[in-house]
Design an enzyme around this catalytic site. Structure first.
Site, PDB file in Angstrom:
ATOM      1  N   HIS A 281       0.950  -0.977  -0.049  1.00  0.00           N
ATOM      2  CA  HIS A 281       0.057   0.033  -0.083  1.00  0.00           C
ATOM      3  C   HIS A 281       0.922   1.228   0.053  1.00  0.00           C
ATOM      4  CE1 HIS A 281      -3.540  -2.170   0.357  1.00  0.00           C
ATOM      5  NE2 HIS A 281      -3.454  -2.261   1.507  1.00  0.00           N
ATOM      6  N   CYS A 330       0.143   2.468  -5.279  1.00  0.00           N
ATOM      7  CA  CYS A 330      -0.729   3.198  -5.809  1.00  0.00           C
ATOM      8  C   CYS A 330      -0.107   4.824  -5.394  1.00  0.00           C
ATOM      9  CB  CYS A 330      -1.935   3.496  -5.039  1.00  0.00           C
ATOM     10  SG  CYS A 330      -3.071   1.929  -5.633  1.00  0.00           S
TER      11      CYS A 330
END
Length: 647
Positions: A281, A330
Site C-alpha cells: 500500500h 498506488c
C-alpha cells in the site's frame, strides 16, 4: 654450472682443444636432431652432454648427441681426458616450433624452410606494428627485414616490432632467412598506416550491486494484498542473476522498514549500484511518495509511513553510481494542502531513476488468477529486467507492455523519472579492482543478513537418522526441511514433525496464500517429509530452537513411539541484524510530543477538509472487463488524515 662456465673453459685449455663446436638449430616439434662436438687432446677423450637445467642428458656420453626435440632448451658438452682435465663446448639452443610443418621436405637437410610468412597489416597511427616470420633451419637461420627493398639494420630477429607506427613506416616488407646452406625470402606484404580511430567508450561498471526488496501484504488495520509474495521472490531471483546482493523482506513495521533501509544504505558506497523495490500500500502527497507499513493505524498519517524521496536522498548521499527506486504501489493524492517537510536537495549528481508502477493520482493493481498473484507493473518488469540495456530503456519497454494490457487500460500507466547521464544498465559488470577493502566490508555486512544454519543429521535412539536442512525463501523467511534418511529393521511407518521455540508465526497460512508458498517451496530438488516455515525473523530477539519429533511403529510390539531431539540454530538470516533495535524509535518518540503541540491546531482546523461525503474510502476488488476469472485489486488505502511531520 652456468655461473662457473668461464672458469671451466679456462682450466687446462691447452690439454684439450675443441675444434668443432655444436651449432644452434630450429626444428619442428618431435624432430630428430644431432648435436656434434669435435675435440683433440691427450689419450682417449670422454664426453658428457648437459641440458640448461644443469642435468646430465641420459645416454649423452658420445661426441654426437641425437635427441627428439620436445621443447626449446639449451645444451652444452663437457670433454674430459684420462688425466681429469676437462673443457666445455659453447652453449647451443635447440629451438622447437610447434607449428605447421606439412611443407617440410622428407629429405630435409637443414636449409632454411619458412613455416610462417608475415601478413599484410593495416595499423592505426601511433599503434604497435608487428610482423612475424618463422623458419626451420640447421643451423638456426638468420633473419634480416627489409622495407621497400632496403634492409632495416636493427631488425634481425624473427619478429619485427615497431611500438609507435607513423607514416614513415608505411610500405612493403619482406624478410631474408639464411644459414650456411641457403638463403630464402618471404613474400612481400603491404603495411598501411591509417589515422587513429577513436576507440569505443569503456564499458560502464559498478564497484558492487546491492538491492533491498520489501513487500508488505498482511496489514493489521488495512486490507491485505496477495501479490507482494511472488513479486518480491521472483524479482529477487532475477536480480541475483544480474549479480546483485539481494535482501528481500516481507511484512515490515515502519521501524523495521527504516532499520532495513539503514542497513541497505550501509552497503552503498561510491560506484555501487543501489536498487530499492517496494510492493504494498502507498499514496502520494505534495509530490512525495509514501510507503505504508503493516502496522500503520487507521487512519494513518505520514509519520506512520516511509517517504520514498528521503530514501533516494540518502542513497545519493552515499555517492552511488546508479540509484534506482521501483515502486509497485498506488499514488493517489491525499491532503494536498498540508505543508510537506523539508528535504534539502543535493547538488545534481545524475544517475537516479524512479520507476513508478502507476502515474500520479492513480492506482496500481495486482492480478489474481487463482494460481499466481502478481502486480501488473512487476509482472512486466520481470519480463525485461535481465536485458543488458540502459535501465530507462528497460522501464520504457515495461511501460509499453503494460499499456497494451486490456485489464488496466485507462486505469494504470507506468511513469519514469530520471536524471541518467550515462547509459548504465542493471546488467553492467562488477569491477572490484581498487575497491577490495570496501568490497570485503560490504561482503561481511551482507552475509550477516543471509547466513543459513548448517545442515545437520540427527541419529535417534531407535537408530533412525533424520536430516534437517534449511533454505531462505526471503531474508526474513526461513524454511526448515526434515527428511528421514535411514530406518532400522525394528521401525516402520516413520514420520517426522518440526516445531520451534519461540513459535514463529507463519504469515502465509491464510487461505489462498499457503498454496502459493508451497509452489515456491517444492519448486526445489527437496522432497522432504516435513517442512516448517519460520517467518518474521526480523522480530526475533533470541535464538531459535528447532524440535524434531520422530514418530514410528515398533515392528515387534506394533506400538507407536515418539522420540524427540532439539537443535539450536541461533539467529539466522536477517534476525542477526536486530532490525527491532531501530535508531529511529527513540528519535520519533522524542518528536511526538513536540509535533503534537505544533501541529495540533492545524489538525483541528483541517480535519473537516479530509472527510468525503461517503466517509473514508477503502480498497476493493474490481472485475476487469471481459475477464471472468481474473480479478484486479487496488494497491492503495486512503487515510482520513495525512499531515506531514519532520521524519
Amino acid at each position: 654450472m652456468t655461473g662457473s662456465r668461464a672458469i671451466h673453459r679456462q682450466m687446462m685449455i691447452s690439454e684439450i682443444v675443441i675444434v668443432r663446436h655444436p651449432v644452434s638449430v630450429c626444428v619442428p616439434v618431435n624432430h630428430r636432431v644431432t648435436l656434434r662436438v669435435r675435440a683433440e687432446g691427450t689419450g682417449v677423450l670422454s664426453y658428457q652432454w648437459f641440458s640448461e637445467d644443469e642435468r646430465e642428458v641420459p645416454g649423452g656420453t658420445q661426441a654426437d648427441l641425437t635427441i627428439r626435440a620436445k621443447k626449446t632448451q639449451g645444451y652444452v658438452c663437457r670433454v674430459n681426458d684420462h688425466l681429469h682435465n676437462f673443457v666445455f663446448s659453447e652453449w647451443v639452443k635447440v629451438k622447437v616450433l610447434d607449428i605447421d610443418k606439412s611443407g617440410l621436405p622428407i629429405d630435409w637437410q637443414g636449409e632454411p624452410h619458412i613455416a610462417i610468412n608475415p601478413k599484410p597489416q593495416k595499423v592505426q597511427r601511433g599503434a604497435k606494428l608487428t610482423l612475424r616470420c618463422a623458419a626451420f633451419g640447421i643451423p638456426t637461420p638468420h633473419y634480416q627485414w627489409h622495407r621497400n627493398g632496403e634492409p632495416l639494420l636493427d631488425k634481425t630477429t624473427d619478429t619485427l616490432q615497431i611500438n609507435c607506427a607513423t607514416a614513415e613506416h608505411e610500405g612493403w616488407y619482406l624478410c631474408s632467412v639464411s644459414n650456411v646452406l641457403e638463403e630464402r625470402w618471404t613474400e612481400p606484404v603491404d603495411v598501411e598506416i591509417v589515422e587513429t580511430v577513436k576507440p569505443p567508450p569503456a564499458a560502464l561498471t559498478a564497484t558492487d550491486k546491492v538491492a533491498l526488496l520489501i513487500g508488505n501484504l498482511n496489514y493489521t488495520s488495512h486490507p491485505g494484498l496477495m501479490a507482494p509474495t511472488m513479486d518480491v521472490h521472483e524479482l529477487a531471483n532475477l536480480l541475483q542473476q544480474l549479480g546483485f546482493r539481494v535482501v528481500s523482506l516481507l511484512d515490515l513495521t515502519r521501524e523495521e522498514m527504516l532499520a532495513a533501509i539503514d542497513k541497505f544504505l550501509q552497503l552503498l558506497d561510491k560506484g555501487v549500484y543501489g536498487l530499492f523495490y517496494y510492493a504494498g500500500h502507498g499514496y502520494e502527497h505534495a509530490g512525495r511518495n509514501y510507503l505504508v507499513a503493516v502496522d500503520a493505524p487507521q487512519p494513518y498519517q505520514t509519520e506512520n509511513c516511509v517517504c520514498v524521496q528521503r530514501v533516494m536522498h540518502q542513497m545519493q548521499e552515499r555517492q552511488t553510481a546508479l540509484s534506482v527506486i521501483l515502486l509497485d504501489t498506488c499514488r493517489k493524492w491525499y491532503n494536498q494542502d498540508c505543508v510537506p517537510s523539508v528535504i534539502m536537495p543535493l547538488a545534481p549528481s545524475g544517475n537516479t531513476v524512479y520507476g513508478y508502477g502507476t502515474c500520479e493520482d492513480a492506482e496500481a493493481f495486482e492480478v489474481q488468477d487463482g494460481g499466481k498473484s502478481t502486480g501488473i507493473f512487476t509482472k512486466y518488469l520481470n519480463r525485461h529486467i535481465l536485458q543488458s540495456e540502459k535501465v530507462t530503456h528497460v522501464l520504457e519497454k515495461v511501460s509499453e507492455d503494460l499499456g497494451k494490457d486490456p485489464l488496466i487500460t485507462g486505469k494504470q500507466a507506468v511513469e519514469i523519472k530520471h536524471t541518467v547521464k550515462e547509459p548504465r544498465s542493471l546488467a553492467d559488470k562488477v569491477q572490484t579492482t581498487g575497491h577490495t577493502r570496501e568490497l570485503h566490508l560490504r561482503d561481511v555486512c551482507w552475509k550477516q543478513a543471509n547466513e543459513l544454519p548448517r545442515k545437520r543429521k540427527l541419529v535417534f535412539h531407535c537408530g533412525v537418522e533424520v536430516e534437517v536442512s534449511f533454505s531462505a525463501l526471503f531474508s526474513n523467511v526461513l524454511v526448515a526441511f526434515a527428511t528421514v534418511k535411514t530406518i532400522c529393521n525394528h521401525t516402520q511407518d516413520c514420520t517426522v514433525t518440526l516445531s520451534s521455540t519461540p513459535s514463529m508465526e507463519d504469515i502465509f497460512s491464510r487461505s489462498g496464500r499457503s498454496e502459493e508458498m508451497d509452489s515456491l517451496l517444492f519448486n526445489t530438488p527437496h522432497n522432504p517429509d516435513c517442512t516448517l516455515r519460520l517467518c518474521s525473523l526480523q522480530k526475533l530477539k533470541e535464538s531459535i530452537v528447532i524440535r524434531v519429533d520422530l514418530h514410528y511403529t515398533h515392528t515387534d510390539s506394533k506400538l507407536r513411539h515418539t522420540e524427540s531431539q532439539q537443535m539450536d540454530i541461533g539467529k539466522p538470516l536477517v534476525a542477526s541484524c536486530q532490525l527491532y533495535r531501530s535508531k529511529h524509535a527513540a528519535k520519533d518518540r522524542g518528536q511526538e510530543s513536540a509535533s503534537a503541540k505544533s501541529m495540533g491546531n492545524i489538525l483541528n482546523h483541517k480535519s473537516k477538509l479530509h472527510q468525503t461525503a461517503g466517509g473514508p474510502q477503502h480498497p476493493h476488488t474490481r472485475k476487469a472487463v471481459c475477464t471472468a476469472k481474473v480479478g484486479i485489486t487496488q494497491r492503495c488505502n486512503e487515510p482520513e488524515e495525512n499531515d506531514e511531520n519532520e521524519l
